[in-house]
Scaffold this motif. Structure first.
Motif, PDB file in Angstrom:
ATOM      1  N   PHE A 427       2.168  -6.022  -6.075  1.00 48.99           N
ATOM      2  CA  PHE A 427       2.350  -5.066  -4.612  1.00 48.99           C
ATOM      3  C   PHE A 427       1.021  -4.106  -4.774  1.00 48.99           C
ATOM      4  CE2 PHE A 427       5.070  -2.669  -7.785  1.00 48.99           C
ATOM      5  CZ  PHE A 427       4.850  -2.090  -7.231  1.00 48.99           C
ATOM      6  N   GLY A 428       0.488  -3.697  -3.750  1.00 51.29           N
ATOM      7  CA  GLY A 428      -0.706  -2.630  -4.342  1.00 51.29           C
ATOM      8  C   GLY A 428      -1.618  -2.282  -2.838  1.00 51.29           C
ATOM      9  N   HIS A 429      -2.171  -1.366  -3.065  1.00 54.30           N
ATOM     10  CA  HIS A 429      -3.227  -0.725  -1.906  1.00 54.30           C
ATOM     11  C   HIS A 429      -4.215  -1.525  -1.778  1.00 54.30           C
ATOM     12  CE1 HIS A 429      -0.507   2.321  -3.882  1.00 54.30           C
ATOM     13  NE2 HIS A 429      -1.716   2.742  -4.743  1.00 54.30           N
ATOM     14  N   ALA A 430      -3.559  -2.792  -0.332  1.00 53.83           N
ATOM     15  CA  ALA A 430      -4.041  -3.349  -0.641  1.00 53.83           C
ATOM     16  C   ALA A 430      -5.788  -3.021   0.549  1.00 53.83           C
ATOM     17  CB  ALA A 430      -3.495  -4.536   0.727  1.00 53.83           C
ATOM     18  N   LEU A 431      -6.011  -1.676   0.721  1.00 58.93           N
ATOM     19  CA  LEU A 431      -7.148  -1.775   1.467  1.00 58.93           C
ATOM     20  C   LEU A 431      -8.639  -1.845   0.420  1.00 58.93           C
ATOM     21  CD1 LEU A 431      -6.335   1.241   4.295  1.00 58.93           C
ATOM     22  CD2 LEU A 431      -7.287  -1.395   4.510  1.00 58.93           C
ATOM     23  N   GLU A 432      -8.455  -0.700  -0.706  1.00 63.47           N
ATOM     24  CA  GLU A 432      -8.644  -0.837  -2.009  1.00 63.47           C
ATOM     25  C   GLU A 432      -9.070  -2.616  -2.813  1.00 63.47           C
ATOM     26  OE1 GLU A 432     -10.731   1.946  -1.415  1.00 63.47           O
ATOM     27  OE2 GLU A 432      -9.623   2.360   0.692  1.00 63.47           O
ATOM     28  N   ASN A 434      -6.793  -2.930  -4.409  1.00 66.38           N
ATOM     29  CA  ASN A 434      -5.991  -2.289  -5.529  1.00 66.38           C
ATOM     30  C   ASN A 434      -4.439  -3.085  -5.435  1.00 66.38           C
ATOM     31  OD1 ASN A 434      -4.668   0.935  -6.443  1.00 66.38           O
ATOM     32  ND2 ASN A 434      -4.758  -0.579  -8.302  1.00 66.38           N
ATOM     33  N   LEU A 435      -4.790  -3.684  -6.705  1.00 72.07           N
ATOM     34  CA  LEU A 435      -3.334  -4.059  -7.034  1.00 72.07           C
ATOM     35  C   LEU A 435      -2.409  -3.662  -7.749  1.00 72.07           C
ATOM     36  CD1 LEU A 435      -4.194  -7.922  -6.397  1.00 72.07           C
ATOM     37  CD2 LEU A 435      -3.071  -6.331  -4.793  1.00 72.07           C
ATOM     38  N   HIS A 436      -1.265  -3.290  -8.188  1.00 76.84           N
ATOM     39  CA  HIS A 436      -0.687  -3.334  -9.462  1.00 76.84           C
ATOM     40  C   HIS A 436       0.251  -4.641  -9.772  1.00 76.84           C
ATOM     41  CE1 HIS A 436      -1.770   0.557  -8.272  1.00 76.84           C
ATOM     42  NE2 HIS A 436      -0.667   1.269  -7.424  1.00 76.84           N
TER      43      HIS A 436
END
Length: 935
Positions: A427-432, A434-436
């Motif tokens: 999951f993650g901060h898709a706009l950047e 950035n995946l966790h």
């Protein structure tokens, strides 16, 4: 290897004994942060002033003693642990200064991120960084790690919203970039250092290839290595130095204060959940959304959705999603509702052509969007909750260029399969980009460590080399990624980082092996064991989210530390190691000073109530079963005994006066080995037994009044301006509202069982609880009449483990909210009122209800910051008064403008009154004073 004798002697002269920790229990407790590493410090020092940090660093620099700083210890990559000197922040780092109507805020490093936003909320502003740990992590860690979060992106992190900084370098020198005198002094003393920084900047900008690489890397979310963008973004050496400190993880200096340019906190928001049939469509939609008015776009792969599909409140259709489904959780915020609606229409129009498998349309309803965000927030703990005991949960944090996000996700999924991490989720901060990704890992055998090593090597090659991404986007490099910094950045940039490190920390004392390390295997060393200890706590991931609400943190142990020590005790026992001394210390540090209120469970990602462990361990040593049985069977007699004791002490109070009696009580308590309770002027007087009157056959609605045993025994203090006992005041208020008040029969023999449960006598506790339930059923005519319990802890005790569904049980807040508001007319008073929301009120979900009622009663309402639990904990305010004193150490200054405090627990009110210097009363006193019956 021990610390130098001369250094230790100097520290002893500088830091009081109560703030130095070198015993085995304390050093083990502080040897843990939220990462999967452990180092045991040789000495832990709690600092309360900048000058202490200055002097410690001068000593450490002179004696070559490695130093690590810790704020909250929520770091995920091993940044906040040490096998040398660990410096932790004490209470006095909580300063904040709001400037320019909230446009700026200056903060000390001990301020919790959420507290900063709370003081900015009236200005509709917030700090830029919004890490998931914002309710626990502190400003020092947020800045030192350049933490970001779901909405922060790259524009609003600490680096880009930095307006000023105060720092302490390794040699003990201080620089405040907002103080002209400090700047002048620093330029005079460190002119050569500043010129060297300026020269590094010139060289870096002149190296067009390196400068371009740096600019490219920081267009992405990136916290791998030191903040080299400072060398290309700024020309002035002070600006370069200031921005190098951001993300330096304590390797370049200590951050003493920071000033942020704040960002808007728009009041109107809406969220939607869109499920795409595959990763490719999902990621292509992200590239479109990048240019739309969205504040957050969170990606959840099918595995992460599967991990939460059985959670309460989850839509049933989640279980039926296809195997390749991939979702986006989208949020948009605006200053007005009309603008928000325009944005929502624009967003949905932009992605209208994408196929969707399922959708939850944009909603402004808090219940709906909170549920959607709960899906996202539950993914990480969901993996932690189902992991095999003995394994740890690892959350990695990478960035792909957004145009390659789809391929990056699929390649990561392939690596999971290749290395056998079947439980891993993304999951993650898709706009950047950035995946966790979260997976579970054991480190008990060489084979398990080798598997992890091979996987991380593959991830590093994939992300850093093939895609030119970031191996750490927002969690900091730590010791976890230190061996891969050169792989990601290349030789020139890596050499430049070492130049900066050696320039600012020439003796290498600041957080060695973090960010930069000469040991290529450092990420595989000092791995933290998580041995089985007790099924209540085995799922703990030691994140530290629980700590801000714990009343004993800073006095003895926090919930996280209690678990750390108990795990170690159990592991040592299995290994045949003598734990006698450790368990002896744990009795006081871990058990006697635990309030066991369970607030930790509310903050814990996997719902662990450390108080349950403590009660279980108390039960193991509860050897006075005969006494417990007698008290349970003769409860009315014990209540008479309590009243007699209070009458006797009250007589002595009148005879001797407050000062002499308190001094005498203190002396007797000391002589008894702290077995006698501590008397204070807030000690209650005795209450006469309830004047029982049988119900009458009139037309008034009936309410069964359950007066808790403390209400039946403890009246107001002798000095309290309110001298009417709680039960009389409550009955008067209920009758004012038009109710006929009915009492259960044989009330003095009734008890919810809480006093027995807290001491570890579960059988007696459950017996008394059932006896009370039976009496309430009879008094309420089989549940026909509502039941009013005047003390919230007793209400919670009855509701726990399920209550007979026929009973309609209310605590004071719920009953007033549901039954009295419509029957009473309120005229709010002008005098400010302090409010203490008890732990039980929070567990009952009535915290906001309490505040709403008090705000009807008073024009000014004060809720003291940082006091989540008073620490009185039933009788611990008498038997362990230092817990109550520690928890309420900031109360007096917070309520100095109030004349009265309000709560919903009589015992809590004793400690609150004593430490606040004002009288605390039950909620009904205030409600009765400002109301009259509606005509």
């Amino acid at each position: 290897m021990s610390l130098p004798t001369a250094f230790l002697a100097a520290v002893e002269r500088l830091i009081p004994r109560e703030r130095r920790f070198d015993d085995p229990l304390s050093t083990l407790a502080f040897g843990t942060d939220a990462s999967f590493y452990r180092l045991i410090p040789k000495l832990v020092v709690r600092v309360e002033a900048e000058d202490e940090v200055v002097q410690l660093l001068k000593l450490a620099d002179a004696e070559r003693v490695p130093v690590t700083f810790r704020a909250a210890g929520t770091s995920l990559s091993g940044q906040a642990i040490s096998d040398s000197l660990l410096i932790v922040l004490g209470d006095h780092w909580n300063g904040r200064e709001i400037r320019a109507d909230g446009a700026q805020i200056r903060l000390q490093p001990g301020v919790i991120g959420a507290q900063a936003n709370a003081v900015l909320a009236p200005f509709q502003r917030k700090i830029g960084p919004d890490p998931a740990s914002i309710n626990a992590c502190k400003i020092g860690g947020i800045v030192a790690n350049n933490a970001s979060g779901m909405c922060c992106g790259t524009a609003h992190n600490s680096y880009h919203t930095l307006a000023g900084i105060r720092l302490v370098l390794a040699d003990g020198s201080v620089l405040d970039t907002e103080d002209s005198a400090s700047i002048a002094a620093f330029q005079a003393s460190h002119g050569q250092l500043l010129e060297q920084l300026a020269e590094l900047g010139r060289q870096t900008r002149a190296n067009s290839e390196l400068a371009a690489k740096i600019r490219h890397k920081y267009r992405l979310k990136n916290t791998t290595g030191l903040s080299l963008n400072a060398l290309v973004d700024f020309f002035q050496p002070l600006d370069i130095l200031s921005h190098l400190m951001v993300g330096s993880e304590g390797t370049l200096g200590f951050i003493s204060a920071i000033t942020y340019d704040t960002v808007p906190d728009h009041p109107h928001k809406a969220s939607a959940l869109l499920v795409f049939p595959d990763v490719d469509n999902c990621c292509r939609a992200v590239t479109v959304l990048k240019s739309q008015p969205v504040s957050a776009v969170e990606l959840l792969d099918r595995r992460s959705l599967r991990s939460v599909e059985n959670k309460a409140g989850m839509p049933e259709w989640v279980k039926a999603l296809s195997s390749g489904a991939c979702a986006l959780l989208i949020e948009s915020r605006a200053a007005s509702q009309s603008l928000l609606h325009e944005q929502l229409e624009q967003i949905m129009h932009s992605i209208a052509s994408f196929p969707l498998e399922k959708r939850v349309d944009f909603s402004e309803d808090p219940a709906t969007y909170n549920q959607l965000w709960k899906i996202r927030k539950d993914t990480f703990p969901a993996v932690g909750a189902v992991r095999q005991t003995g394994t740890t949960v690892i959350i990695e944090d990478v960035t792909f260029p957004i145009e390659q996000l789809s391929e990056g996700v699929n390649r990561l999924l392939a690596l999971f399969d290749q290395h056998g991490y079947d439980e891993a989720i993304i999951f993650g901060h898709a706009l950047e980009g950035n995946l966790h990704f979260v997976f579970t890992q054991a480190f008990e055998t060489p084979e398990q460590i080798a598997r992890y090593s091979a996987f991380m090597d593959a991830v590093a090659q994939l992300v850093a080399v093939e895609f030119g991404g970031s191996l750490k986007a927002e969690h900091g490099t730590g010791r976890n990624m230190a061996p891969f910094v050169e792989l990601e950045w290349g030789a020139d940039a890596y050499k430049l980082m070492w130049q900066i490190k050696r320039l600012l920390d020439p003796h290498g004392i600041l957080n060695p092996d973090v960010v930069l390390s000469e040991d290529p295997q450092i990420h595989l060393k000092h791995l933290k064991p998580l041995p089985a200890a007790n099924e209540i706590i085995d799922k703990c991931i030691e994140c530290g989210f629980c700590e801000p609400v714990c009343p004993s943190k800073g006095l003895t142990l926090s919930p996280r530390q209690r678990i750390v020590i108990w795990r170690d005790i159990q592991a040592k026992k299995r290994a045949g190691i003598d734990t006698t001394a450790l368990q002896r210390d744990y009795q006081y540090q871990g058990l006697d000073t635990c309030a066991a209120t369970g607030l930790c469970a509310q903050r814990c990602p996997v719902g662990i109530n450390t108080g349950d462990l403590v009660r279980q361990l108390r039960a193991d040593t509860a050897h006075h079963t005969g006494t417990a049985n007698w008290l349970a069977e003769h409860f009315a007699a014990s209540l008479k005994g309590a009243r007699f004791s209070l009458m006797t002490v009250n007589g002595l109070h009148k005879l001797l006066g407050s000062a002499l009696l308190e001094k005498t009580s203190t002396g007797l308590r000391r002589l008894s080995g702290n077995r006698l309770p501590q008397w204070t002027a807030a000690m209650p007087q005795a209450v006469q037994p309830i004047r029982f009157s049988p119900p009458t056959a009139d037309q008034r609605p009936r309410v069964v009044y359950l007066a808790a045993c403390v209400s039946r025994a403890m009246g107001p203090a002798l000095s309290d301006r309110e001298q009417m006992p709680l039960l009389d005041k409550t009955r008067a208020l209920l009758e004012k509202a038009g109710f006929q008040v009915v009492f259960p029969e044989n009330q003095d023999n009734l008890c919810c069982g809480q006093p027995f449960a807290s001491k570890g006598y579960a059988e007696q506790a459950n017996s008394k609880r059932q006896e009370l339930i039976d009496a309430l059923l009879k008094a309420s005519r089989g549940g026909l009449d509502p039941v009013y319990c005047d003390t919230s802890p007793c209400t919670l005790r009855l509701l726990q483990d399920g209550l007979d569904e026929r009973l309609k049980l209310h605590d004071p807040v719920k009953f007033i909210r549901e039954h009295l508001l419509e029957r009473l007319e309120f005229t709010p008073q002008d005098k400010p009122v302090a409010v203490h929301v008890t732990c039980s009120t929070q567990h009952l979900g009535e915290a906001q209800g309490l505040l709403d009622i008090v705000q009807r009663c008073a024009k000014q309402v004060v809720v003291p910051e940082g006091i989540h639990c008073c620490g009185f904990a039933g009788d611990k305010g008498f038997t362990t008064p230092e817990l109550n004193a520690h928890s309420l150490r900031g109360l007096h200054s917070a309520v100095q403008n109030c004349e009265e405090g309000i709560s919903t627990s009589r015992t809590c009110e004793i400690g609150l009154s004593h430490h606040a210097g004002i009288d605390y009363h039950g909620l009904v006193y205030l409600v009765d004073r400002v109301t009259r019956p509606r005509i």
